[in-house]
Design an enzyme around this catalytic site. Structure first.
Site, PDB file in Angstrom:
ATOM      1  N   TYR A 101     -11.783  -9.303   3.459  1.00 38.17           N
ATOM      2  CA  TYR A 101     -11.419  -7.995   2.889  1.00 38.17           C
ATOM      3  C   TYR A 101     -12.424  -7.592   1.824  1.00 38.17           C
ATOM      4  CZ  TYR A 101      -8.656  -9.925  -1.161  1.00 38.17           C
ATOM      5  OH  TYR A 101      -8.226 -10.541  -2.299  1.00 38.17           O
ATOM      6  N   LEU A 143     -17.069  -3.911   2.308  1.00 44.41           N
ATOM      7  CA  LEU A 143     -18.096  -3.025   1.732  1.00 44.41           C
ATOM      8  C   LEU A 143     -18.067  -3.092   0.200  1.00 44.41           C
ATOM      9  CD1 LEU A 143     -17.765   0.048   4.149  1.00 44.41           C
ATOM     10  CD2 LEU A 143     -19.615  -1.636   4.067  1.00 44.41           C
ATOM     11  N   TYR A 158       0.863  -1.187   0.000  1.00 38.12           N
ATOM     12  CA  TYR A 158       0.000   0.000   0.000  1.00 38.12           C
ATOM     13  C   TYR A 158       0.903   1.242   0.000  1.00 38.12           C
ATOM     14  CZ  TYR A 158      -3.483  -3.426   1.623  1.00 38.12           C
ATOM     15  OH  TYR A 158      -4.282  -4.527   1.763  1.00 38.12           O
TER      16      TYR A 158
HETATM   17  P1  NAP Z   1     -14.027  -1.825   1.501  1.00 40.41           P
HETATM   18  O1  NAP Z   1     -13.715  -1.852   2.935  1.00 40.41           O
HETATM   19  O2  NAP Z   1     -14.901  -2.857   0.942  1.00 40.41           O
HETATM   20  O3  NAP Z   1     -14.640  -0.400   1.103  1.00 40.41           O
HETATM   21  C1  NAP Z   1     -14.089   0.763   1.620  1.00 40.41           C
HETATM   22  C2  NAP Z   1     -14.718   1.954   0.917  1.00 40.41           C
HETATM   23  O4  NAP Z   1     -16.114   2.022   1.213  1.00 40.41           O
HETATM   24  C3  NAP Z   1     -14.159   3.263   1.425  1.00 40.41           C
HETATM   25  O5  NAP Z   1     -12.914   3.555   0.831  1.00 40.41           O
HETATM   26  C4  NAP Z   1     -15.256   4.224   1.053  1.00 40.41           C
HETATM   27  O6  NAP Z   1     -15.190   4.436  -0.366  1.00 40.41           O
HETATM   28  C5  NAP Z   1     -16.495   3.394   1.351  1.00 40.41           C
HETATM   29  N1  NAP Z   1     -16.989   3.561   2.736  1.00 40.41           N
HETATM   30  C6  NAP Z   1     -16.315   3.360   3.894  1.00 40.41           C
HETATM   31  N2  NAP Z   1     -17.109   3.562   4.958  1.00 40.41           N
HETATM   32  C7  NAP Z   1     -18.328   3.884   4.480  1.00 40.41           C
HETATM   33  C8  NAP Z   1     -19.570   4.217   5.089  1.00 40.41           C
HETATM   34  N3  NAP Z   1     -19.717   4.222   6.411  1.00 40.41           N
HETATM   35  N4  NAP Z   1     -20.626   4.495   4.285  1.00 40.41           N
HETATM   36  C9  NAP Z   1     -20.496   4.483   2.946  1.00 40.41           C
HETATM   37  N5  NAP Z   1     -19.352   4.185   2.305  1.00 40.41           N
HETATM   38  C10 NAP Z   1     -18.271   3.888   3.069  1.00 40.41           C
HETATM   39  O7  NAP Z   1     -12.695  -1.841   0.591  1.00 40.41           O
HETATM   40  P2  NAP Z   1     -11.171  -1.698   0.891  1.00 40.41           P
HETATM   41  O8  NAP Z   1     -10.870  -0.519   1.748  1.00 40.41           O
HETATM   42  O9  NAP Z   1     -10.447  -1.811  -0.372  1.00 40.41           O
HETATM   43  O10 NAP Z   1     -10.869  -3.010   1.734  1.00 40.41           O
HETATM   44  C11 NAP Z   1     -10.777  -2.983   3.138  1.00 40.41           C
HETATM   45  C12 NAP Z   1      -9.389  -3.317   3.583  1.00 40.41           C
HETATM   46  O11 NAP Z   1      -9.083  -4.674   3.253  1.00 40.41           O
HETATM   47  C13 NAP Z   1      -8.295  -2.525   2.863  1.00 40.41           C
HETATM   48  O12 NAP Z   1      -8.158  -1.217   3.355  1.00 40.41           O
HETATM   49  C14 NAP Z   1      -7.108  -3.400   3.104  1.00 40.41           C
HETATM   50  O13 NAP Z   1      -6.598  -3.137   4.386  1.00 40.41           O
HETATM   51  C15 NAP Z   1      -7.699  -4.799   3.022  1.00 40.41           C
HETATM   52  N6  NAP Z   1      -7.505  -5.458   1.705  1.00 40.41           N
HETATM   53  C16 NAP Z   1      -6.733  -6.575   1.667  1.00 40.41           C
HETATM   54  C17 NAP Z   1      -6.507  -7.229   0.470  1.00 40.41           C
HETATM   55  C18 NAP Z   1      -5.651  -8.460   0.459  1.00 40.41           C
HETATM   56  O14 NAP Z   1      -5.199  -8.864  -0.631  1.00 40.41           O
HETATM   57  N7  NAP Z   1      -5.403  -9.062   1.588  1.00 40.41           N
HETATM   58  C19 NAP Z   1      -7.094  -6.757  -0.713  1.00 40.41           C
HETATM   59  C20 NAP Z   1      -7.907  -5.629  -0.644  1.00 40.41           C
HETATM   60  C21 NAP Z   1      -8.109  -4.990   0.571  1.00 40.41           C
HETATM   61  P3  NAP Z   1     -15.841   5.695  -1.111  1.00 40.41           P
HETATM   62  O15 NAP Z   1     -15.722   6.873  -0.200  1.00 40.41           O
HETATM   63  O16 NAP Z   1     -15.033   5.783  -2.374  1.00 40.41           O
HETATM   64  O17 NAP Z   1     -17.271   5.305  -1.373  1.00 40.41           O
END
Ligand code: NAP
Length: 310
Positions: free
Chosen positions: A205, A208, A59
């Protein structure tokens, strides 16, 4: 009082709502990120009782770990942070390859320790499997680092069931992190039954669905990052997905709750899921997601959400 749960069989005491930090310094994932907003999100989390931070070497690369390290130093309280980070990405001639060899994992852990400005990592994951290293050997390398006190718990991520079984041959895997959300439920077939049976904590992961399950997008919403090319966010599929989210919104509104929090609360009803790491782009999203802990889903509501996305 701030809520804490134990993560699986580890001794890590965490808020079930953690913070996924790929938008903290993750300039290679989201264009136009601001480092100070990233720091402010970490500060908001820690001030409000969120202590579980999910980051990774890739990241940024490196920047997410550095920014978390800066805030940790600023607060002067290493113990109040539970840091999970990951490694496996190696840059070879400007290209990224995965490496799970014991020597590379040791190097990767040392690099993360330096960037985080700490002498231990609470949870270290192998971020992706490589093609060559036997998975029990890779986890054996993490076990040695655990015995040396450099990491406190062992995780693997993006492993399929066979890779997970091989990784866990000696019973050392504490946590599996895999993609899982209401739109992507493959893990229910094999990974979740295995983690439940073997007391491995499962961290989903994209909980959302990269914002799609957050409840604020409409069919007019457009995206400027990786989501612009993802079929889930385009055309007919996007519209069908939004219709499902609308149904969850109705359930949420009837309870006086928000869609994102009802979605997150649903995962916490599943076996072997102790904690979540929703991402955020603004401090108020970090804060908002804590409201998940106020949502109590009835068995009927949980079953209805299951049905909408089945
Ligand atoms: P996510 O948690 O599914 O979605 C996060 C996004 O949802 C935010 O950036 C924001 O985007 C929106 N959001 C957050 N809170 C909200 C709320 N209360 N109401 C409405 N919208 C909201 O996706 P992610 O951040 O990509 O994944 C979560 C974590 O998983 C990552 O940060 C990372 O640490 C981990 N991850 C790991 C892998 C792996 O390979 N192990 C891969 C991917 C991710 P907007 O503001 O753009 O709408």
């Amino acid at each position: 009082m701030t809520q804490r749960v134990k993560l699986g069989r580890t001794d890590l005491e965490i808020n079930p709502i953690g913070f996924g930090t790929n938008a903290v310094g993750g300039h290679n994932i989201y264009p136009n990120l601001n480092d100070e907003t990233g720091r402010e999100m970490v500060r908001t989390a820690i001030k409000n009782g969120i202590n579980f931070f999910d980051t990774a070497y890739i990241y940024g690369p490196e920047r997410s770990e550095e920014l978390i390290g800066e805030v940790m130093k600023e607060t002067g309280s290493r113990d109040s942070f539970i840091i999970a980070t990951k490694g496996a990405h190696k840059l070879v001639d400007g290209k990224v390859v995965f490496d799970n060899s014991p020597s590379f994992l040791r190097e990767a852990v040392e690099g993360s320790l330096k960037r985080l400005g700490t002498d231990y990592i609470d949870l270290y994951y192998i971020h992706f499997p490589d093609e060559h290293t036997p998975k029990d050997e890779a986890v054996g390398a993490l076990k040695a680092l655990k015995d040396e006190g450099k990491i406190r718990a062992i995780g693997v991520s993006n492993f399929n069931l066979d890779q997970l079984k091989e990784a866990n041959k000696d019973g050392y895997v504490d946590v599996l992190q895999s993609e899982y959300n209401l739109f992507k439920r493959d893990a229910e077939k094999d990974l979740l039954p295995y983690t439940s049976e073997h007391t491995i904590s499962f961290i989903p992961y994209f909980p959302l669905a990269a914002g799609l399950l957050g409840g604020k997008y409409t069919k007019e919403t457009t995206f400027q990052d990786g989501r612009a090319k993802n079929p889930m966010f385009q055309g007919e599929q996007f519209i069908r997905n939004l219709e499902k989210v609308d149904k969850v919104r109705s359930i949420a509104e009837a309870k006086g709750a928000e869609t994102a929090h009802v979605v997150l609360a649903w995962y916490l009803t599943r076996s072997s899921i102790d904690a979540l790491i929703p991402g955020a782009k603004k401090p108020d999203q970090v804060l908002s997601n804590l409201k998940t802990l106020d949502v109590r889903l009835t068995p009927e509501e949980a079953a209805e959400i299951d049905r909408i996305f089945s």
